[in-house]
Design an enzyme around this catalytic site. Structure first.
Site, PDB file in Angstrom:
ATOM      1  N   LYS A  57      -0.361 -10.048  -9.165  1.00 52.98           N
ATOM      2  CA  LYS A  57      -1.435  -9.491  -8.321  1.00 52.98           C
ATOM      3  C   LYS A  57      -2.387  -8.690  -9.199  1.00 52.98           C
ATOM      4  O   LYS A  57      -1.962  -7.755  -9.875  1.00 52.98           O
ATOM      5  CB  LYS A  57      -0.826  -8.592  -7.250  1.00 52.98           C
ATOM      6  CG  LYS A  57      -1.841  -7.861  -6.372  1.00 52.98           C
ATOM      7  CD  LYS A  57      -1.146  -7.183  -5.193  1.00 52.98           C
ATOM      8  CE  LYS A  57      -2.107  -6.444  -4.291  1.00 52.98           C
ATOM      9  NZ  LYS A  57      -2.478  -5.129  -4.791  1.00 52.98           N
ATOM     10  N   THR A  93       2.099  -6.169  -9.962  1.00 56.52           N
ATOM     11  CA  THR A  93       0.704  -5.717  -9.903  1.00 56.52           C
ATOM     12  C   THR A  93       0.280  -5.288 -11.304  1.00 56.52           C
ATOM     13  O   THR A  93       0.878  -4.389 -11.899  1.00 56.52           O
ATOM     14  CB  THR A  93       0.543  -4.573  -8.886  1.00 56.52           C
ATOM     15  OG1 THR A  93       0.847  -5.096  -7.593  1.00 56.52           O
ATOM     16  CG2 THR A  93      -0.877  -4.022  -8.886  1.00 56.52           C
ATOM     17  N   TYR A 114       5.854  -1.835  -9.817  1.00 61.01           N
ATOM     18  CA  TYR A 114       5.150  -1.009 -10.797  1.00 61.01           C
ATOM     19  C   TYR A 114       6.241  -0.554 -11.753  1.00 61.01           C
ATOM     20  O   TYR A 114       7.382  -0.352 -11.318  1.00 61.01           O
ATOM     21  CB  TYR A 114       4.533   0.235 -10.159  1.00 61.01           C
ATOM     22  CG  TYR A 114       3.226   0.045  -9.426  1.00 61.01           C
ATOM     23  CD1 TYR A 114       2.211  -0.745  -9.945  1.00 61.01           C
ATOM     24  CD2 TYR A 114       2.996   0.717  -8.232  1.00 61.01           C
ATOM     25  CE1 TYR A 114       1.006  -0.873  -9.275  1.00 61.01           C
ATOM     26  CE2 TYR A 114       1.792   0.592  -7.558  1.00 61.01           C
ATOM     27  CZ  TYR A 114       0.799  -0.207  -8.087  1.00 61.01           C
ATOM     28  OH  TYR A 114      -0.395  -0.326  -7.425  1.00 61.01           O
ATOM     29  N   THR A 160       0.889  -1.177   0.000  1.00 62.94           N
ATOM     30  CA  THR A 160       0.000   0.000   0.000  1.00 62.94           C
ATOM     31  C   THR A 160       0.920   1.218   0.000  1.00 62.94           C
ATOM     32  O   THR A 160       1.950   1.212   0.670  1.00 62.94           O
ATOM     33  CB  THR A 160      -0.898   0.033   1.252  1.00 62.94           C
ATOM     34  OG1 THR A 160      -0.093  -0.170   2.392  1.00 62.94           O
ATOM     35  CG2 THR A 160      -1.987  -1.026   1.197  1.00 62.94           C
ATOM     36  N   SER A 182       5.853  -1.986  -1.546  1.00 65.68           N
ATOM     37  CA  SER A 182       5.446  -1.370  -2.811  1.00 65.68           C
ATOM     38  C   SER A 182       6.608  -0.637  -3.476  1.00 65.68           C
ATOM     39  O   SER A 182       7.440  -0.030  -2.803  1.00 65.68           O
ATOM     40  CB  SER A 182       4.318  -0.367  -2.550  1.00 65.68           C
ATOM     41  OG  SER A 182       4.056   0.378  -3.720  1.00 65.68           O
ATOM     42  N   HIS A 216      -7.834  -4.596  -6.878  1.00 71.61           N
ATOM     43  CA  HIS A 216      -7.150  -3.404  -6.369  1.00 71.61           C
ATOM     44  C   HIS A 216      -8.034  -2.639  -5.363  1.00 71.61           C
ATOM     45  O   HIS A 216      -8.058  -1.412  -5.336  1.00 71.61           O
ATOM     46  CB  HIS A 216      -6.718  -2.487  -7.526  1.00 71.61           C
ATOM     47  CG  HIS A 216      -5.433  -1.772  -7.233  1.00 71.61           C
ATOM     48  ND1 HIS A 216      -4.207  -2.258  -7.586  1.00 71.61           N
ATOM     49  CD2 HIS A 216      -5.178  -0.596  -6.593  1.00 71.61           C
ATOM     50  CE1 HIS A 216      -3.261  -1.422  -7.191  1.00 71.61           C
ATOM     51  NE2 HIS A 216      -3.828  -0.410  -6.581  1.00 71.61           N
TER      52      HIS A 216
HETATM   53  C1  FMN Z   1      -3.896   3.548   0.094  1.00 68.21           C
HETATM   54  C2  FMN Z   1      -3.677   2.353  -0.783  1.00 68.21           C
HETATM   55  C3  FMN Z   1      -2.516   2.242  -1.514  1.00 68.21           C
HETATM   56  C4  FMN Z   1      -2.280   1.129  -2.329  1.00 68.21           C
HETATM   57  N1  FMN Z   1      -1.093   1.007  -2.991  1.00 68.21           N
HETATM   58  C5  FMN Z   1      -0.819  -0.119  -3.666  1.00 68.21           C
HETATM   59  C6  FMN Z   1       0.465  -0.332  -4.243  1.00 68.21           C
HETATM   60  O1  FMN Z   1       1.360   0.493  -4.144  1.00 68.21           O
HETATM   61  N2  FMN Z   1       0.663  -1.491  -4.917  1.00 68.21           N
HETATM   62  C7  FMN Z   1      -0.300  -2.451  -5.046  1.00 68.21           C
HETATM   63  O2  FMN Z   1      -0.061  -3.491  -5.653  1.00 68.21           O
HETATM   64  N3  FMN Z   1      -1.516  -2.279  -4.493  1.00 68.21           N
HETATM   65  C8  FMN Z   1      -1.791  -1.159  -3.807  1.00 68.21           C
HETATM   66  N4  FMN Z   1      -3.011  -1.010  -3.205  1.00 68.21           N
HETATM   67  C9  FMN Z   1      -3.992  -2.115  -3.267  1.00 68.21           C
HETATM   68  C10 FMN Z   1      -3.843  -3.043  -2.039  1.00 68.21           C
HETATM   69  O3  FMN Z   1      -2.664  -3.810  -2.141  1.00 68.21           O
HETATM   70  C11 FMN Z   1      -5.035  -4.012  -1.941  1.00 68.21           C
HETATM   71  O4  FMN Z   1      -5.056  -4.809  -3.098  1.00 68.21           O
HETATM   72  C12 FMN Z   1      -6.365  -3.293  -1.783  1.00 68.21           C
HETATM   73  O5  FMN Z   1      -6.279  -2.258  -0.846  1.00 68.21           O
HETATM   74  C13 FMN Z   1      -7.485  -4.243  -1.421  1.00 68.21           C
HETATM   75  O6  FMN Z   1      -7.398  -4.677  -0.117  1.00 68.21           O
HETATM   76  P1  FMN Z   1      -8.311  -4.059   1.077  1.00 68.21           P
HETATM   77  O7  FMN Z   1      -9.715  -4.166   0.644  1.00 68.21           O
HETATM   78  O8  FMN Z   1      -7.942  -4.930   2.234  1.00 68.21           O
HETATM   79  O9  FMN Z   1      -7.869  -2.639   1.248  1.00 68.21           O
HETATM   80  C14 FMN Z   1      -3.264   0.116  -2.421  1.00 68.21           C
HETATM   81  C15 FMN Z   1      -4.434   0.234  -1.663  1.00 68.21           C
HETATM   82  C16 FMN Z   1      -4.650   1.319  -0.851  1.00 68.21           C
HETATM   83  C17 FMN Z   1      -5.900   1.378  -0.027  1.00 68.21           C
END
Ligand code: FMN
Length: 356
Positions: free
Chosen positions: A227, A159, A133, A82, A110, A251
């Site tokens: 992912k 991802t 990424y 995240t 990340s 996502h």
């Molecule tokens: C604030 C935020 C930042 C995120 N940044 C990334 C990231 O950098 N790389 C990635 O693969 N997914 C990212 N995600 C997606 C999360 O890895 C995850 O797949 C998504 O939040 C779903 O899970 P949740 O419902 O438990 O939040 C991000 C999600 C959130 C909420």
């Protein structure tokens, strides 16, 4: 900040995080794309599945441990990538990697971290995965991957569902711009031109296609995880190309609206893969029972996203650990009530789908 003892479930942390954060950052963390149906589906769909308890089993001793890609973890929950966590708390990703180490689980770092990947690898334990990424050029990314190889990460997560900028309306309305104290630690040596900068200050990603898996495979000997899988055909294709694990993910509903929940998408993917790769799930995990449902439907483990970030917002590394421990206690309790002593024994007979 509210007394930590009063925080008894993940939702308490979500509520408190909303109090602590400026509204535009809360909207970035909590929001999704357009009408946020995908995001809501992730959470709500868990309620359509019902757990089926068994009676008179001896459950005095229970086991929650499992492995992911050969690594032992104490509980079937990893910390999802995240970013940028610097928005959420001073400790940013340091809290994520240290919490994972003390909890005995995997943290997925990340590409968009504030701290660079070498520093995070030094700060965390032995169980870090790196999430890619792609920025700049293929050559730039090959160099990033060779840094990942040298820095003792255990898997490379690609991802694939976030190459293109989404329409997150809560963010658009609050005019979110990346604050200047938030850095992109892995991009410091990338030349950024006006053409590859987005309006919100972030750098444009370049999109991969199936053929890119080839050079990525050649650039590393680490296990590869994709992912962002939602379609069983894509799952099969990825596994045919030698991918070691898949994360069923939309996502967090942050990219495309109107897609199914990840829990609803899981079974068909698991069936299609027939054990040729490990299947993980992310999306909407707020309760221990959510985790048990994902395992019963065939996931090896789940990733926590927003839930641990709510903990980070409220109390840094401590908050991450507390959220994780709350979920662990909920899992242990639910397992006991279900008459199951080992998470490995959860299967399709542990759950029913309730259409109403
Ligand atoms: C604030 C935020 C930042 C995120 N940044 C990334 C990231 O950098 N790389 C990635 O693969 N997914 C990212 N995600 C997606 C999360 O890895 C995850 O797949 C998504 O939040 C779903 O899970 P949740 O419902 O438990 O939040 C991000 C999600 C959130 C909420």
């Amino acid at each position: 900040v509210k007394n930590i003892e009063k925080m008894i479930n993940v939702n308490d942390y979500a509520e408190q995080a909303q109090v602590v954060l400026p509204p535009e950052i809360w909207n970035y963390l909590d929001g999704g794309a357009e009408d946020e149906w995908s995001r809501a589906n992730n959470n709500n769909a868990f309620n359509k599945y019902k757990l089926l308890p068994r009676i008179l089993n001896d459950v005095q001793e229970r086991s929650l441990t499992t492995t992911v890609l050969g690594t032992d973890i104490t509980t079937p929950m990893l910390l999802a990538p995240t970013s940028p966590l610097r928005l959420m708390h001073e400790e940013a990703e340091i809290a994520q990697v240290k919490a994972a180490d003390s909890l005995g689980t995997v943290a997925i770092c990340s590409m968009d971290s504030h701290y660079d990947l070498e520093y995070l690898a030094k700060s965390g334990g032995e169980n870090l995965w790196f999430q890619l990424y792609c920025y700049g050029s293929r050559n730039y990314m090959k160099e990033v991957i060779s840094r990942v190889n040298r820095a003792n990460y255990k898997a490379l997560v690609i991802t694939v569902d976030a190459f293109y900028p989404p329409r997150r309306e809560r963010m658009m309305r609050s005019g979110f711009v990346l604050p200047s104290n938030v850095e992109m630690g892995n991009l410091t040596n990338l030349e950024v031109t006006p053409e590859n900068r987005r309006n919100d200050g972030s750098v444009k990603r370049f999109a991969l296609t199936w053929s890119d898996l080839q050079w990525i495979r050649e650039a590393t000997s680490l296990p590869i995880v994709i992912k962002g899988i939602m379609h069983e055909e894509d799952a099969a294709k990825a596994v045919d190309l030698g991918v070691d694990a898949l994360v069923v993910s939309n996502h967090g509903g942050r990219q495309l609206d109107q897609v199914p929940s990840t829990i609803d998408s899981l079974s068909s993917i698991v069936r299609r893969i027939e054990g040729r790769a490990e299947v993980l799930l992310v999306g909407g995990i707020m309760r221990g029972t959510d985790v048990l449902k994902a395992l019963a439907l065939g996931a090896k483990a789940v990733l926590l996203g927003r839930s641990y970030v709510y903990g980070l917002v409220v109390d840094g590394q401590n908050g991450v650990e507390h959220v994780y421990n709350i979920l662990r206690d909920e899992i242990d309790n639910a397992l006991t009530q279900m008459g199951v002593s080992n998470i490995a024994d959860l299967n399709s007979s542990s759950i029913i789908y309730d259409k109403q």
